[in-house]
Design a protein around this motif. Structure first.
Motif, PDB file in Angstrom:
ATOM      1  N   VAL A 257       1.067  -1.088  -0.180  1.00 16.66           N
ATOM      2  CA  VAL A 257       0.096  -0.012   0.479  1.00 16.66           C
ATOM      3  C   VAL A 257       1.208   1.023   0.406  1.00 16.66           C
ATOM      4  N   LEU A 258       0.410   2.967  -0.777  1.00 19.56           N
ATOM      5  CA  LEU A 258       1.094   3.463  -1.310  1.00 19.56           C
ATOM      6  C   LEU A 258      -0.118   4.846  -1.225  1.00 19.56           C
ATOM      7  N   ASN A 259       0.631   5.159  -0.213  1.00 20.87           N
ATOM      8  CA  ASN A 259      -0.228   6.893  -0.284  1.00 20.87           C
ATOM      9  C   ASN A 259       0.898   8.085  -0.903  1.00 20.87           C
ATOM     10  N   LEU A 260      -0.064   8.772  -2.170  1.00 20.46           N
ATOM     11  CA  LEU A 260       1.732   9.406  -2.592  1.00 20.46           C
ATOM     12  C   LEU A 260       0.620  11.207  -2.494  1.00 20.46           C
ATOM     13  N   VAL A 261       1.423  12.084  -1.980  1.00 23.82           N
ATOM     14  CA  VAL A 261       1.115  13.313  -1.928  1.00 23.82           C
ATOM     15  C   VAL A 261       1.545  14.371  -2.365  1.00 23.82           C
ATOM     16  N   ASN A 262       0.560  15.189  -2.913  1.00 25.39           N
ATOM     17  CA  ASN A 262       1.275  16.245  -4.210  1.00 25.39           C
ATOM     18  C   ASN A 262       0.893  17.499  -2.737  1.00 25.39           C
ATOM     19  N   VAL A 263       1.735  17.984  -3.359  1.00 26.05           N
ATOM     20  CA  VAL A 263       0.858  19.160  -1.956  1.00 26.05           C
ATOM     21  C   VAL A 263       1.921  20.763  -1.956  1.00 26.05           C
ATOM     22  N   TYR A 264       1.215  21.693  -1.996  1.00 29.22           N
ATOM     23  CA  TYR A 264       1.137  23.202  -2.952  1.00 29.22           C
ATOM     24  C   TYR A 264       0.483  24.340  -1.717  1.00 29.22           C
ATOM     25  N   ALA A 265       1.696  24.264  -1.141  1.00 31.91           N
ATOM     26  CA  ALA A 265       1.239  24.690   0.438  1.00 31.91           C
ATOM     27  C   ALA A 265       1.271  26.143   0.172  1.00 31.91           C
ATOM     28  N   PRO A 266       0.201  26.780   0.995  1.00 34.26           N
ATOM     29  CA  PRO A 266      -0.170  27.857   0.927  1.00 34.26           C
ATOM     30  C   PRO A 266       0.802  29.298   0.909  1.00 34.26           C
ATOM     31  N   GLN A 267       1.097  30.419   1.269  1.00 34.16           N
ATOM     32  CA  GLN A 267       1.731  31.284   2.007  1.00 34.16           C
ATOM     33  C   GLN A 267       2.675  31.554   3.472  1.00 34.16           C
ATOM     34  N   LYS A 268       0.891  32.241   3.641  1.00 38.38           N
ATOM     35  CA  LYS A 268       0.924  32.426   5.251  1.00 38.38           C
ATOM     36  C   LYS A 268       1.106  31.720   6.157  1.00 38.38           C
TER      37      LYS A 268
ATOM     38  N   GLN B 272      -0.856   9.522  10.333  1.00 33.55           N
ATOM     39  CA  GLN B 272      -1.377   9.412  11.408  1.00 33.55           C
ATOM     40  C   GLN B 272      -1.726   8.046  11.138  1.00 33.55           C
ATOM     41  N   GLY B 273      -3.027   8.736  10.235  1.00 38.25           N
ATOM     42  CA  GLY B 273      -4.391   7.309  10.564  1.00 38.25           C
ATOM     43  C   GLY B 273      -4.449   6.761   9.481  1.00 38.25           C
ATOM     44  N   GLY B 274      -3.532   6.757   9.125  1.00 38.26           N
ATOM     45  CA  GLY B 274      -4.034   5.602   7.364  1.00 38.26           C
ATOM     46  C   GLY B 274      -2.617   4.731   7.229  1.00 38.26           C
ATOM     47  N   LYS B 275      -2.717   3.913   6.221  1.00 35.06           N
ATOM     48  CA  LYS B 275      -2.691   3.101   6.931  1.00 35.06           C
ATOM     49  C   LYS B 275      -0.908   2.580   5.039  1.00 35.06           C
ATOM     50  N   GLY B 276      -0.391   1.777   5.071  1.00 34.37           N
ATOM     51  CA  GLY B 276       1.035   1.549   4.530  1.00 34.37           C
ATOM     52  C   GLY B 276       1.562   3.096   3.553  1.00 34.37           C
ATOM     53  N   MET B 277       2.104   2.991   3.142  1.00 30.86           N
ATOM     54  CA  MET B 277       3.992   3.853   3.085  1.00 30.86           C
ATOM     55  C   MET B 277       3.189   5.362   2.339  1.00 30.86           C
ATOM     56  N   TRP B 278       3.965   6.148   2.616  1.00 27.19           N
ATOM     57  CA  TRP B 278       3.793   7.665   2.688  1.00 27.19           C
ATOM     58  C   TRP B 278       4.887   8.267   2.141  1.00 27.19           C
ATOM     59  N   VAL B 279       4.267   9.226   0.492  1.00 23.47           N
ATOM     60  CA  VAL B 279       5.433   9.971   0.318  1.00 23.47           C
ATOM     61  C   VAL B 279       4.633  10.779  -0.113  1.00 23.47           C
ATOM     62  N   CYS B 280       5.534  12.546   0.502  1.00 17.57           N
ATOM     63  CA  CYS B 280       4.799  13.663   0.604  1.00 17.57           C
ATOM     64  C   CYS B 280       6.309  14.609  -0.416  1.00 17.57           C
ATOM     65  N   ILE B 281       5.410  14.537  -1.721  1.00 13.98           N
ATOM     66  CA  ILE B 281       6.109  15.653  -2.920  1.00 13.98           C
ATOM     67  C   ILE B 281       5.536  16.902  -2.924  1.00 13.98           C
ATOM     68  N   GLY B 282       6.459  17.795  -3.686  1.00 17.30           N
ATOM     69  CA  GLY B 282       5.748  18.598  -3.876  1.00 17.30           C
ATOM     70  C   GLY B 282       6.164  20.076  -3.669  1.00 17.30           C
ATOM     71  N   ASP B 283       5.736  21.425  -3.889  1.00 20.87           N
ATOM     72  CA  ASP B 283       6.270  22.460  -3.326  1.00 20.87           C
ATOM     73  C   ASP B 283       5.375  22.652  -1.850  1.00 20.87           C
ATOM     74  N   PHE B 284       6.583  23.161  -0.778  1.00 19.75           N
ATOM     75  CA  PHE B 284       6.284  23.118  -0.090  1.00 19.75           C
ATOM     76  C   PHE B 284       6.085  24.605   0.731  1.00 19.75           C
ATOM     77  N   ASN B 285       6.568  25.630   0.177  1.00 23.14           N
ATOM     78  CA  ASN B 285       6.601  27.009   0.735  1.00 23.14           C
ATOM     79  C   ASN B 285       7.509  26.641   1.697  1.00 23.14           C
ATOM     80  N   SER B 286       8.952  26.317   2.203  1.00 20.79           N
ATOM     81  CA  SER B 286       8.875  26.194   3.413  1.00 20.79           C
ATOM     82  C   SER B 286      10.289  25.840   3.391  1.00 20.79           C
ATOM     83  N   VAL B 287      11.001  26.706   4.336  1.00 23.32           N
ATOM     84  CA  VAL B 287      12.492  26.070   4.492  1.00 23.32           C
ATOM     85  C   VAL B 287      12.672  25.545   6.345  1.00 23.32           C
ATOM     86  N   ARG B 288      13.851  24.370   5.530  1.00 22.57           N
ATOM     87  CA  ARG B 288      13.651  23.992   7.138  1.00 22.57           C
ATOM     88  C   ARG B 288      15.077  24.046   7.543  1.00 22.57           C
ATOM     89  N   TRP B 289      16.100  25.539   7.677  1.00 22.51           N
ATOM     90  CA  TRP B 289      16.577  25.831   8.064  1.00 22.51           C
ATOM     91  C   TRP B 289      17.324  27.093   6.974  1.00 22.51           C
TER      92      TRP B 289
END
Length: 292
Positions: free
Chosen positions: A100-111, A127-144
Protein backbone atom coordinates in the motif's frame (compact mmCIF):
# COMPACT_ATOMS: atom_id res chain seq x y z
CA UNK A 1 8.59 3.31 -8.92
CA UNK A 2 10.32 6.50 -10.11
CA UNK A 3 8.59 9.78 -9.18
CA UNK A 4 8.77 13.26 -10.66
CA UNK A 5 7.61 16.46 -8.94
CA UNK A 6 7.36 19.67 -10.92
CA UNK A 7 5.87 23.14 -10.48
CA UNK A 8 5.19 24.10 -14.10
CA UNK A 9 3.08 27.29 -13.88
CA UNK A 10 0.64 25.98 -16.48
CA UNK A 11 0.29 22.95 -18.75
CA UNK A 12 1.73 24.59 -21.85
CA UNK A 13 4.98 22.64 -21.34
CA UNK A 14 3.25 19.25 -21.46
CA UNK A 15 5.37 18.05 -24.37
CA UNK A 16 8.59 18.70 -22.44
CA UNK A 17 7.22 16.86 -19.41
CA UNK A 18 6.58 13.88 -21.70
CA UNK A 19 10.24 13.96 -22.73
CA UNK A 20 11.26 13.81 -19.05
CA UNK A 21 8.88 10.91 -18.39
CA UNK A 22 10.50 8.92 -21.19
CA UNK A 23 14.07 9.95 -20.42
CA UNK A 24 13.98 9.08 -16.72
CA UNK A 25 11.51 6.19 -16.78
CA UNK A 26 8.93 8.01 -14.65
CA UNK A 27 5.99 6.07 -13.20
CA UNK A 28 4.34 8.82 -11.12
CA UNK A 29 4.17 12.57 -11.79
CA UNK A 30 3.10 15.18 -9.22
CA UNK A 31 2.36 18.56 -10.84
CA UNK A 32 1.88 21.79 -8.89
CA UNK A 33 0.42 25.02 -10.29
CA UNK A 34 -1.13 23.28 -13.25
CA UNK A 35 -3.60 26.22 -13.55
CA UNK A 36 -6.13 23.61 -14.69
CA UNK A 37 -9.69 25.02 -14.52
CA UNK A 38 -12.89 23.11 -13.85
CA UNK A 39 -14.05 23.66 -17.42
CA UNK A 40 -10.66 22.88 -18.97
CA UNK A 41 -10.09 19.90 -21.22
CA UNK A 42 -6.47 18.78 -21.17
CA UNK A 43 -5.38 15.75 -23.19
CA UNK A 44 -3.09 13.76 -20.89
CA UNK A 45 -1.96 11.72 -23.87
CA UNK A 46 0.41 14.67 -24.35
CA UNK A 47 2.25 13.47 -21.25
CA UNK A 48 2.04 9.70 -21.60
CA UNK A 49 1.19 9.07 -25.21
CA UNK A 50 -1.71 6.78 -26.06
CA UNK A 51 -1.55 4.23 -23.27
CA UNK A 52 -2.61 3.19 -19.81
CA UNK A 53 -2.35 5.92 -17.21
CA UNK A 54 -4.41 7.28 -14.33
CA UNK A 55 -5.16 10.87 -13.33
CA UNK A 56 -6.29 12.69 -10.17
CA UNK A 57 -6.63 16.47 -10.10
CA UNK A 58 -7.57 19.50 -8.02
CA UNK A 59 -8.61 22.56 -10.02
CA UNK A 60 -6.84 25.89 -9.67
CA UNK A 61 -8.32 28.67 -7.57
CA UNK A 62 -8.09 31.96 -9.43
CA UNK A 63 -4.78 32.52 -11.21
CA UNK A 64 -2.72 30.09 -9.18
CA UNK A 65 -2.75 26.54 -7.89
CA UNK A 66 -4.05 23.37 -9.41
CA UNK A 67 -2.69 19.91 -8.60
CA UNK A 68 -2.37 16.87 -10.83
CA UNK A 69 -1.28 13.33 -9.98
CA UNK A 70 -0.81 11.01 -12.92
CA UNK A 71 0.73 7.54 -13.01
CA UNK A 72 1.56 4.42 -14.96
CA UNK A 73 -1.21 1.89 -14.18
CA UNK A 74 1.15 -0.97 -14.96
CA UNK A 75 3.12 0.00 -11.84
CA UNK A 76 0.48 1.48 -9.53
CA UNK A 77 -3.22 0.73 -9.00
CA UNK A 78 -5.36 3.46 -7.46
CA UNK A 79 -7.86 2.55 -4.74
CA UNK A 80 -8.89 6.03 -3.56
CA UNK A 81 -8.02 9.71 -3.29
CA UNK A 82 -8.39 12.79 -1.08
CA UNK A 83 -8.68 16.24 -2.66
CA UNK A 84 -7.79 19.49 -0.94
CA UNK A 85 -6.86 22.90 -2.32
CA UNK A 86 -3.32 22.47 -0.99
CA UNK A 87 -2.76 18.74 -1.38
CA UNK A 88 -3.89 15.75 -3.39
CA UNK A 89 -3.55 12.23 -1.98
CA UNK A 90 -3.66 9.27 -4.35
CA UNK A 91 -3.92 5.95 -2.51
CA UNK A 92 -3.15 2.65 -4.13
CA UNK A 93 -1.02 -0.47 -4.32
CA UNK A 94 2.19 -1.35 -6.10
CA UNK A 95 1.62 -3.88 -8.86
CA UNK A 96 4.88 -5.70 -8.08
CA UNK A 97 3.91 -6.88 -4.58
CA UNK A 98 0.64 -5.26 -3.50
CA UNK A 99 2.27 -2.89 -1.00
CA UNK A 100 0.00 0.00 0.00
CA UNK A 101 1.38 3.38 -1.04
CA UNK A 102 -0.02 6.88 -0.40
CA UNK A 103 1.33 9.55 -2.74
CA UNK A 104 0.76 13.12 -1.54
CA UNK A 105 1.18 16.05 -3.92
CA UNK A 106 1.64 19.25 -1.86
CA UNK A 107 1.31 22.91 -2.82
CA UNK A 108 1.53 24.86 0.43
CA UNK A 109 0.07 28.36 0.94
CA UNK A 110 2.17 31.44 1.69
CA UNK A 111 0.73 32.56 5.05
CA UNK A 112 2.19 31.04 8.23
CA UNK A 113 -1.15 30.22 9.89
CA UNK A 114 -2.48 28.58 6.72
CA UNK A 115 0.71 26.54 6.42
CA UNK A 116 0.47 25.33 10.00
CA UNK A 117 -3.17 24.35 9.46
CA UNK A 118 -2.08 22.38 6.38
CA UNK A 119 0.61 20.53 8.35
CA UNK A 120 -1.99 19.60 10.97
CA UNK A 121 -4.39 18.24 8.35
CA UNK A 122 -1.67 16.18 6.71
CA UNK A 123 -0.49 14.75 10.04
CA UNK A 124 -4.03 13.56 10.69
CA UNK A 125 -4.13 11.64 7.40
CA UNK A 126 -0.61 10.22 7.75
CA UNK A 127 -0.96 9.08 11.36
CA UNK A 128 -4.42 7.63 10.71
CA UNK A 129 -3.63 5.93 7.40
CA UNK A 130 -2.19 2.57 6.41
CA UNK A 131 0.76 1.79 4.19
CA UNK A 132 3.76 3.81 3.07
CA UNK A 133 3.68 7.57 2.55
CA UNK A 134 5.48 9.87 0.13
CA UNK A 135 4.90 13.65 0.35
CA UNK A 136 6.23 15.44 -2.69
CA UNK A 137 5.90 18.95 -4.08
CA UNK A 138 6.19 22.66 -3.28
CA UNK A 139 6.09 23.12 0.51
CA UNK A 140 6.76 26.89 0.41
CA UNK A 141 8.92 26.44 3.52
CA UNK A 142 12.55 25.82 4.34
CA UNK A 143 13.88 23.89 7.31
CA UNK A 144 17.09 25.78 8.04
CA UNK A 145 18.55 29.26 7.49
CA UNK A 146 21.09 27.83 5.04
CA UNK A 147 18.26 26.84 2.69
CA UNK A 148 17.65 30.48 1.76
CA UNK A 149 19.85 33.01 -0.01
CA UNK A 150 19.04 36.73 -0.43
CA UNK A 151 15.64 36.23 1.18
CA UNK A 152 14.32 36.45 4.74
CA UNK A 153 14.40 33.36 6.93
CA UNK A 154 11.29 32.91 9.07
CA UNK A 155 12.26 30.83 12.10
CA UNK A 156 8.65 30.31 13.19
CA UNK A 157 7.61 28.85 9.83
CA UNK A 158 10.72 26.64 9.81
CA UNK A 159 9.91 25.37 13.30
CA UNK A 160 6.33 24.57 12.24
CA UNK A 161 7.61 22.71 9.17
CA UNK A 162 10.18 20.74 11.17
CA UNK A 163 7.46 19.89 13.70
CA UNK A 164 5.33 18.50 10.86
CA UNK A 165 8.21 16.36 9.58
CA UNK A 166 8.98 15.00 13.04
CA UNK A 167 5.36 14.32 14.04
CA UNK A 168 4.64 12.55 10.75
CA UNK A 169 7.86 10.52 11.13
CA UNK A 170 9.13 11.56 7.68
CA UNK A 171 12.65 11.23 6.28
CA UNK A 172 14.60 12.96 3.52
CA UNK A 173 17.15 11.68 1.04
CA UNK A 174 20.23 13.78 0.38
CA UNK A 175 19.39 15.90 -2.66
CA UNK A 176 21.85 15.90 -5.52
CA UNK A 177 22.13 18.22 -8.51
CA UNK A 178 21.48 21.57 -6.82
CA UNK A 179 21.40 23.10 -3.35
CA UNK A 180 18.30 25.20 -4.07
CA UNK A 181 15.09 24.39 -5.95
CA UNK A 182 13.55 27.83 -6.52
CA UNK A 183 15.02 30.93 -8.14
CA UNK A 184 13.60 34.46 -8.41
CA UNK A 185 15.35 37.48 -9.89
CA UNK A 186 18.75 37.79 -11.52
CA UNK A 187 22.34 38.67 -10.73
CA UNK A 188 23.50 39.41 -7.20
CA UNK A 189 19.91 39.98 -6.08
CA UNK A 190 18.73 36.55 -7.20
CA UNK A 191 16.66 34.91 -4.46
CA UNK A 192 17.26 31.20 -3.96
CA UNK A 193 15.54 28.72 -1.67
CA UNK A 194 14.92 25.02 -1.12
CA UNK A 195 11.13 24.90 -0.93
CA UNK A 196 10.52 21.85 -3.13
CA UNK A 197 11.11 18.53 -1.38
CA UNK A 198 10.42 14.82 -1.20
CA UNK A 199 9.53 13.41 2.23
CA UNK A 200 9.07 9.69 2.80
CA UNK A 201 7.97 7.57 5.76
CA UNK A 202 10.43 5.37 7.63
CA UNK A 203 9.13 2.17 6.01
CA UNK A 204 9.66 3.59 2.52
CA UNK A 205 13.11 4.88 3.49
CA UNK A 206 14.14 1.51 4.90
CA UNK A 207 12.92 -0.38 1.83
CA UNK A 208 14.61 1.97 -0.66
CA UNK A 209 17.52 3.28 1.39
CA UNK A 210 19.60 3.46 -1.79
CA UNK A 211 17.13 5.69 -3.65
CA UNK A 212 18.48 8.78 -5.41
CA UNK A 213 16.88 12.24 -5.18
CA UNK A 214 18.02 14.75 -7.77
CA UNK A 215 17.12 18.38 -8.48
CA UNK A 216 16.99 18.69 -12.27
CA UNK A 217 17.82 21.92 -14.17
CA UNK A 218 15.21 24.70 -14.05
CA UNK A 219 14.22 24.72 -17.72
CA UNK A 220 10.41 24.55 -17.51
CA UNK A 221 9.79 27.12 -14.76
CA UNK A 222 11.57 28.87 -11.87
CA UNK A 223 11.34 25.61 -9.89
CA UNK A 224 13.67 22.63 -10.26
CA UNK A 225 11.87 19.38 -11.06
CA UNK A 226 12.64 16.74 -8.44
CA UNK A 227 13.41 13.20 -9.57
CA UNK A 228 13.20 10.33 -7.07
CA UNK A 229 14.69 7.14 -8.52
CA UNK A 230 14.20 4.01 -6.44
CA UNK A 231 15.42 0.45 -6.57
CA UNK A 232 15.06 -2.47 -4.19
CA UNK A 233 17.83 -3.00 -1.69
CA UNK A 234 17.36 -5.73 0.89
CA UNK A 235 20.73 -5.44 2.54
CA UNK A 236 22.53 -3.32 5.12
CA UNK A 237 21.57 -2.03 8.53
CA UNK A 238 18.54 0.18 9.01
CA UNK A 239 19.44 3.91 9.07
CA UNK A 240 19.94 5.49 12.49
CA UNK A 241 17.39 8.29 12.99
CA UNK A 242 17.96 11.35 15.18
CA UNK A 243 16.03 14.58 15.76
CA UNK A 244 17.86 17.56 17.31
CA UNK A 245 14.68 18.49 19.19
CA UNK A 246 15.11 15.38 21.34
CA UNK A 247 17.97 17.14 23.17
CA UNK A 248 15.43 19.60 24.54
CA UNK A 249 13.60 16.80 26.35
CA UNK A 250 14.56 15.93 29.91
CA UNK A 251 16.72 12.84 30.21
CA UNK A 252 17.68 12.41 26.53
CA UNK A 253 21.30 13.51 26.94
CA UNK A 254 21.77 11.28 29.97
CA UNK A 255 20.37 8.29 28.04
CA UNK A 256 22.87 8.82 25.20
CA UNK A 257 25.84 9.31 27.54
CA UNK A 258 24.89 6.24 29.57
CA UNK A 259 24.51 4.07 26.46
CA UNK A 260 27.92 5.14 25.13
CA UNK A 261 29.67 4.66 28.47
CA UNK A 262 28.12 1.22 28.85
CA UNK A 263 29.20 0.04 25.40
CA UNK A 264 32.48 -1.90 25.62
CA UNK A 265 34.35 -4.41 23.52
CA UNK A 266 37.21 -4.79 21.10
CA UNK A 267 37.42 -4.86 17.33
CA UNK A 268 37.76 -2.70 14.23
CA UNK A 269 36.67 0.94 14.50
CA UNK A 270 33.65 0.49 12.20
CA UNK A 271 32.42 -2.49 14.24
CA UNK A 272 32.79 -0.56 17.49
CA UNK A 273 30.89 2.41 16.02
CA UNK A 274 28.09 0.07 14.93
CA UNK A 275 27.87 -1.35 18.46
CA UNK A 276 27.80 2.11 20.05
CA UNK A 277 25.02 3.31 17.73
CA UNK A 278 23.11 0.11 18.46
CA UNK A 279 23.42 0.77 22.20
CA UNK A 280 22.20 4.34 21.75
CA UNK A 281 19.30 3.15 19.59
CA UNK A 282 18.23 0.60 22.22
CA UNK A 283 18.59 3.12 25.02
CA UNK A 284 16.48 5.70 23.20
CA UNK A 285 13.86 3.10 22.35
CA UNK A 286 13.41 2.14 26.00
CA UNK A 287 13.45 5.80 27.05
CA UNK A 288 10.74 6.56 24.48
CA UNK A 289 8.56 3.65 25.64
CA UNK A 290 8.44 5.23 29.09
CA UNK A 291 6.36 8.02 27.59
CA UNK A 292 8.77 10.93 27.65
Amino acid sequence: MNCLSINIRGLTVGGKVKEMIRKYGIDFVAIQESLLKADSRFDFDILWGAGDYGVDSVCAGGRSGGLINTWNVRKFIKVGSVEDRNFLITRGTLVEDGSVLNLVNVYAPQKANEKKALWERLIGFIQGGKGMWVCIGDFNSVRWKEERKNSKFNKGMANDFNWFIEESNMQEYIMQGNKFTFSSGTGNECKLSKIDRVLVCQEFFNRWSGACLRALPRVLSDHSPLLLSVHDSNFGAKPFKWFNSWLERDGCEQVVIGALQGSYGNGPADVMLHRKLGAVRSGLREWWKKGV
